[in-house]
Design an enzyme around this catalytic site. Structure first.
Site, PDB file in Angstrom:
ATOM      1  N   THR A  12     -35.494 -53.557  10.365  1.00  0.00           N
ATOM      2  CA  THR A  12     -35.742 -54.159  11.760  1.00  0.00           C
ATOM      3  C   THR A  12     -34.353 -54.410  11.875  1.00  0.00           C
ATOM      4  O   THR A  12     -34.528 -54.415  13.922  1.00  0.00           O
ATOM      5  CB  THR A  12     -36.606 -55.629  11.496  1.00  0.00           C
ATOM      6  OG1 THR A  12     -37.621 -54.981  10.015  1.00  0.00           O
ATOM      7  CG2 THR A  12     -36.911 -55.805  12.017  1.00  0.00           C
ATOM      8  N   SER A  36     -28.783 -45.454   5.146  1.00  0.00           N
ATOM      9  CA  SER A  36     -28.834 -44.754   3.920  1.00  0.00           C
ATOM     10  C   SER A  36     -30.704 -44.459   3.716  1.00  0.00           C
ATOM     11  O   SER A  36     -31.166 -45.755   3.473  1.00  0.00           O
ATOM     12  CB  SER A  36     -28.406 -45.264   2.936  1.00  0.00           C
ATOM     13  OG  SER A  36     -29.015 -44.987   2.142  1.00  0.00           O
ATOM     14  N   ILE A  42     -35.748 -53.119   3.566  1.00  0.00           N
ATOM     15  CA  ILE A  42     -36.289 -54.080   2.285  1.00  0.00           C
ATOM     16  C   ILE A  42     -37.839 -53.496   2.287  1.00  0.00           C
ATOM     17  O   ILE A  42     -38.622 -54.326   1.587  1.00  0.00           O
ATOM     18  CB  ILE A  42     -36.117 -55.891   2.797  1.00  0.00           C
ATOM     19  CG1 ILE A  42     -36.381 -56.977   1.878  1.00  0.00           C
ATOM     20  CG2 ILE A  42     -36.669 -56.049   4.302  1.00  0.00           C
ATOM     21  CD1 ILE A  42     -35.761 -57.561   1.438  1.00  0.00           C
ATOM     22  N   GLU A  46     -43.036 -59.327   8.170  1.00  0.00           N
ATOM     23  CA  GLU A  46     -43.659 -58.251   8.662  1.00  0.00           C
ATOM     24  C   GLU A  46     -44.658 -59.226  10.343  1.00  0.00           C
ATOM     25  O   GLU A  46     -45.826 -58.837  10.678  1.00  0.00           O
ATOM     26  CB  GLU A  46     -45.258 -57.561   7.986  1.00  0.00           C
ATOM     27  CG  GLU A  46     -44.175 -56.646   7.097  1.00  0.00           C
ATOM     28  CD  GLU A  46     -45.329 -55.315   6.617  1.00  0.00           C
ATOM     29  OE1 GLU A  46     -46.262 -55.808   5.599  1.00  0.00           O
ATOM     30  OE2 GLU A  46     -45.076 -53.914   6.853  1.00  0.00           O
ATOM     31  N   LYS A  75     -51.691 -62.087  16.450  1.00  0.00           N
ATOM     32  CA  LYS A  75     -51.163 -63.492  15.536  1.00  0.00           C
ATOM     33  C   LYS A  75     -51.916 -64.529  16.043  1.00  0.00           C
ATOM     34  O   LYS A  75     -50.625 -65.157  17.210  1.00  0.00           O
ATOM     35  CB  LYS A  75     -50.088 -63.371  14.017  1.00  0.00           C
ATOM     36  CG  LYS A  75     -49.529 -64.791  14.139  1.00  0.00           C
ATOM     37  CD  LYS A  75     -48.564 -64.377  12.643  1.00  0.00           C
ATOM     38  CE  LYS A  75     -47.829 -65.890  12.659  1.00  0.00           C
ATOM     39  NZ  LYS A  75     -47.030 -65.957  11.704  1.00  0.00           N
ATOM     40  N   ILE A 343     -37.538 -62.132  11.884  1.00  0.00           N
ATOM     41  CA  ILE A 343     -37.327 -61.474  13.467  1.00  0.00           C
ATOM     42  C   ILE A 343     -37.166 -62.419  14.461  1.00  0.00           C
ATOM     43  O   ILE A 343     -36.307 -61.822  15.445  1.00  0.00           O
ATOM     44  CB  ILE A 343     -38.095 -60.904  13.488  1.00  0.00           C
ATOM     45  CG1 ILE A 343     -38.927 -59.834  12.106  1.00  0.00           C
ATOM     46  CG2 ILE A 343     -38.042 -59.805  14.446  1.00  0.00           C
ATOM     47  CD1 ILE A 343     -40.158 -59.193  12.038  1.00  0.00           C
TER      48      ILE A 343
HETATM   49  C1  LIG Z   1     -39.458 -62.192   0.852  1.00  0.00           C
HETATM   50  C2  LIG Z   1     -39.639 -61.725   2.694  1.00  0.00           C
HETATM   51  C3  LIG Z   1     -40.635 -62.572   3.662  1.00  0.00           C
HETATM   52  C4  LIG Z   1     -39.751 -61.928   4.353  1.00  0.00           C
HETATM   53  N1  LIG Z   1     -40.895 -63.041   5.523  1.00  0.00           N
HETATM   54  C5  LIG Z   1     -40.453 -62.388   6.769  1.00  0.00           C
HETATM   55  C6  LIG Z   1     -41.985 -62.472   7.695  1.00  0.00           C
HETATM   56  O1  LIG Z   1     -42.514 -62.022   7.752  1.00  0.00           O
HETATM   57  N2  LIG Z   1     -41.123 -62.808   9.273  1.00  0.00           N
HETATM   58  C7  LIG Z   1     -39.860 -62.438   9.534  1.00  0.00           C
HETATM   59  O2  LIG Z   1     -39.569 -63.036  10.693  1.00  0.00           O
HETATM   60  N3  LIG Z   1     -39.414 -62.154   8.458  1.00  0.00           N
HETATM   61  C8  LIG Z   1     -39.430 -61.885   7.226  1.00  0.00           C
HETATM   62  N4  LIG Z   1     -38.262 -61.455   6.558  1.00  0.00           N
HETATM   63  C9  LIG Z   1     -37.164 -61.141   6.744  1.00  0.00           C
HETATM   64  C10 LIG Z   1     -37.592 -60.048   7.525  1.00  0.00           C
HETATM   65  O3  LIG Z   1     -37.657 -59.358   6.049  1.00  0.00           O
HETATM   66  C11 LIG Z   1     -35.954 -59.553   7.709  1.00  0.00           C
HETATM   67  O4  LIG Z   1     -35.057 -60.249   8.854  1.00  0.00           O
HETATM   68  C12 LIG Z   1     -36.000 -58.007   8.557  1.00  0.00           C
HETATM   69  O5  LIG Z   1     -36.959 -57.311   8.047  1.00  0.00           O
HETATM   70  C13 LIG Z   1     -34.479 -57.382   8.726  1.00  0.00           C
HETATM   71  O6  LIG Z   1     -33.959 -56.949   7.644  1.00  0.00           O
HETATM   72  P1  LIG Z   1     -32.536 -56.107   8.032  1.00  0.00           P
HETATM   73  O7  LIG Z   1     -32.618 -55.439   8.655  1.00  0.00           O
HETATM   74  O8  LIG Z   1     -31.541 -56.952   7.883  1.00  0.00           O
HETATM   75  O9  LIG Z   1     -32.190 -56.070   6.768  1.00  0.00           O
HETATM   76  P2  LIG Z   1     -33.445 -54.408   5.779  1.00  0.00           P
HETATM   77  O10 LIG Z   1     -34.381 -53.594   5.734  1.00  0.00           O
HETATM   78  O11 LIG Z   1     -32.295 -54.489   4.253  1.00  0.00           O
HETATM   79  O12 LIG Z   1     -32.259 -52.716   6.153  1.00  0.00           O
HETATM   80  C14 LIG Z   1     -30.651 -52.755   5.191  1.00  0.00           C
HETATM   81  C15 LIG Z   1     -29.885 -51.792   6.240  1.00  0.00           C
HETATM   82  O13 LIG Z   1     -28.608 -50.937   5.793  1.00  0.00           O
HETATM   83  C16 LIG Z   1     -29.185 -50.007   4.894  1.00  0.00           C
HETATM   84  N5  LIG Z   1     -28.284 -50.090   3.929  1.00  0.00           N
HETATM   85  C17 LIG Z   1     -27.861 -50.546   3.028  1.00  0.00           C
HETATM   86  N6  LIG Z   1     -26.576 -50.404   2.563  1.00  0.00           N
HETATM   87  C18 LIG Z   1     -26.025 -49.720   2.997  1.00  0.00           C
HETATM   88  C19 LIG Z   1     -25.323 -48.282   2.253  1.00  0.00           C
HETATM   89  N7  LIG Z   1     -23.811 -48.900   1.623  1.00  0.00           N
HETATM   90  N8  LIG Z   1     -25.354 -47.448   3.815  1.00  0.00           N
HETATM   91  C20 LIG Z   1     -25.291 -47.287   4.583  1.00  0.00           C
HETATM   92  N9  LIG Z   1     -26.645 -48.486   4.633  1.00  0.00           N
HETATM   93  C21 LIG Z   1     -26.535 -49.119   3.715  1.00  0.00           C
HETATM   94  C22 LIG Z   1     -30.121 -49.724   4.409  1.00  0.00           C
HETATM   95  O14 LIG Z   1     -30.453 -48.430   4.072  1.00  0.00           O
HETATM   96  C23 LIG Z   1     -31.715 -50.524   5.209  1.00  0.00           C
HETATM   97  O15 LIG Z   1     -31.184 -49.039   6.545  1.00  0.00           O
HETATM   98  C24 LIG Z   1     -39.184 -61.659   5.097  1.00  0.00           C
HETATM   99  C25 LIG Z   1     -37.378 -61.468   4.332  1.00  0.00           C
HETATM  100  C26 LIG Z   1     -38.307 -61.520   3.018  1.00  0.00           C
HETATM  101  C27 LIG Z   1     -37.524 -61.315   1.400  1.00  0.00           C
END
Ligand SMILES: Cc1cc2nc3c(=O)[nH]c(=O)nc-3n(C[C@H](O)[C@H](O)[C@H](O)COP(=O)(O)OP(=O)(O)OC[C@H]3O[C@@H](n4cnc5c(N)ncnc54)[C@H](O)[C@@H]3O)c2cc1C
Length: 501
Positions: A12, A36, A42, A46, A75, A343
């Site tokens: 996201t 990747s 994660i 949502e 929502k 988010i």
């Molecule tokens: C239990 C839980 C519930 C949540 N519920 C909510 C909610 O209801 N509302 C809300 O606003 N937020 C919520 N969040 C937070 C939300 O999930 C995140 O803020 C959001 O999904 C963003 O995640 P991200 O993109 O930072 O990480 P990720 O989705 O983990 O993406 C990481 C990216 O980095 C890439 N990557 C990592 N290492 C490498 C590597 N070595 N080489 C290449 N690529 C790599 C992965 O492939 C992936 O594409 C929640 C979080 C948790 C833990």
């Protein structure tokens, strides 16, 4: 001038950043996103808060298209079940709490009415908290001024994977280059700034500026630049989550539900094609097997996949901007999903990056300002979230007893004291949650204001009582004419072929 910007991560955070930067930089800066497939995203996160509409508007996203593509729903707030004590529930709604009168917020008149013996619940005085109880929804009717129907405030639930795909499509059309591959090495320049990331197949992706959206791995900001992490687990004891989707069931509620459990709480996020569920818990008080069993027992429909487990340390990165790297999303820290703020924190981090976008290699002043703003923002949100755990009468488990008895930040104690004394609240440092949110959560969690604004006494008692009762009655009549949430989605933004993807 920055010419090449590399975004590491395609969750996201990564795709929101890519969509926003590519829209604004209009091809003047080459944007590459590395993700990747093997590691994936994660896959939770949502539920949102209403501010996401600002982000969508900035991108020029059509709301119906967005909901169709992400199988999203509307929502109106969050329902808290069993948080104050088993059997108690309340809703933190996004909309207004009754109308203002004499320049004073409605809740002062409600408190006066309570003192006069009136029993109208606060939850009956906002269309955002009454409509979900009847599983009803419509967008605000802008033409009906002074009607609660014009004051409905909404956010969304959506499928996290589909949201990333939706934004990826927009970003690629706007010129973002996507590279699939696993990063195995991060190269630095002599001064420590990031020079490039090396993939498993040996390719090196070089850039002038890097956005670390690699999730909790924090590949650049922590593993490489070692900016440090502030651990908040003394206030926020949950550090594990287990998530599982389940079959959709009727009615389709326009609300996230958070049900307290013995060592944490369980979320329920209704989408068009499934329900997203998860159990957030403290590993100090419960093990994974028990947490998973509680989650599965609490589902409304059959599970659709194996449960997935997440481990985190609640807290924030000490510096979200270091040298030529900014961390956005989980790479910048994560402390708790209860109020769906993460988010939103991604969104504000993107706006901050755009406001402070560096002119060249030397961005120390911009970095300092970004780090200052992020710290204040995170701390204010943290206080609001700690309130949910602290203000409880639960004493049926060691976890809740420890929450109830813990020391809290002075900044939160000050807000509680002021509210308890005279129902007043002041927003600090442009903090995210405003008075209406704090009032609903304080009252919902049993912090009842002992007094109200004295100016309320300038109105005769019978006028105050009539005002509060009339507010309740008007809202009830408005909700009567609203369509069901399911019918509204079917009419405007139902995803086609729900069973075929
Ligand atoms: C239990 C839980 C519930 C949540 N519920 C909510 C909610 O209801 N509302 C809300 O606003 N937020 C919520 N969040 C937070 C939300 O999930 C995140 O803020 C959001 O999904 C963003 O995640 P991200 O993109 O930072 O990480 P990720 O989705 O983990 O993406 C990481 C990216 O980095 C890439 N990557 C990592 N290492 C490498 C590597 N070595 N080489 C290449 N690529 C790599 C992965 O492939 C992936 O594409 C929640 C979080 C948790 C833990």
């Amino acid at each position: 001038m920055i010419r090449r910007c590399v975004i590491v991560g395609g969750g996201t955070a990564g795709w929101m950043t890519a969509a926003a930067l590519s829209k604004h930089l209009r091809g003047q800066v080459e944007i590459t996103l590395v993700e990747s497939d093997e590691i994936g995203i994660i896959g939770v996160g949502e539920a949102t808060i209403p501010h996401i509409a600002t982000f969508n508007a900035m991108l020029g996203v059509d709301e119906d298209e967005f909901l169709r593509e992400t199988r999203g729903t509307f929502k109106l707030g969050i329902e808290f079940v069993d948080w104050l004590a088993p059997g108690e529930r309340y809703i933190h709604g996004f909309g207004k709490l009754g109308p203002e009168l004499d320049g004073l917020p409605f809740h002062h008149f409600w408190l006066r009415a309570q003192a006069l013996g009136e029993s109208v619940p606060l939850a009956d005085c906002s269309i955002n908290t009454v409509a979900p109880r009847a599983a009803k929804f419509m967008r605000p009717e802008r033409g009906m001024q002074n009607s609660p129907l014009s004051e409905i405030v909404h956010a969304y639930h959506f499928d996290a994977g589909l949201y990333a795909r939706f934004l990826r499509g927009r970003s690629e059309r706007q010129g973002v280059q996507r590279i699939e591959g696993k990063i195995v090495e991060v190269r630095q320049q002599e001064d420590g700034a990031i020079a490039g990331v090396v993939l498993e197949d040996g390719r090196c992706v070089e850039g002038d500026f890097f956005v670390d959206c690699s999730g909790m791995r924090a590949l650049l900001i922590e593993q490489t630049l070692k900016t440090g992490y502030e651990d908040w687990s003394r206030w926020l004891m949950c550090d594990r989550a287990v998530a599982v989707p389940s079959e959709a069931v009727a009615p389709l509620l326009p609300i996230t539900r958070a049900t307290a459990r013995p060592a944490g709480w369980q979320w329920r996020i209704p989408l068009q094609h499934r329900i997203g569920n998860g159990h957030v818990y403290s590993s100090r008080f419960m093990d994974q097997a028990e947490a998973t069993a509680i989650l599965l027992k609490g589902l409304d429909g059959a599970p659709l996949a194996e449960p997935r487990h997440v481990t985190y340390v609640p807290g924030r990165r000490r510096k979200v901007w270091s040298r030529n790297c900014v961390a956005i999303g989980l790479a910048a820290g994560f402390f708790e999903p209860i109020e769906s703020t993460n988010i939103h924190l991604i969104q504000t981090a993107i706006f901050r990056l755009m406001n402070l976008f560096p002119r060249g290699a030397d961005s120390a002043a911009e970095a300092d300002e970004a780090n200052r703003q992020a710290r204040i923002e995170y701390e204010r949100v943290r206080d609001f979230i700690v309130l949910h755990y602290k203000a409880t009468r639960r004493d049926d488990s060691p976890f809740w007893r420890q929450c109830r008895d813990m020391d809290i930040p002075d900044s939160l104690q000050h807000k509680i004291d002021l509210y308890r004394s005279s129902a007043r609240f002041f927003r600090d440092d442009n903090e995210l949650f405003g008075e209406l949110s704090w009032v609903q959560v304080m009252e919902g969690q049993g912090i009842h204001a002992q007094g109200h604004h004295p100016f309320v006494l300038l109105r005769p008692a019978d006028e105050v009582l009539a005002f509060v009762r009339n507010t309740r009655d008007v809202i009830a009549r408005c909700v009567d004419v609203m369509p069901s949430h399911a019918d509204y989605i079917a009419a405007h933004c139902a995803a086609p072929n729900l069973n075929s993807r």
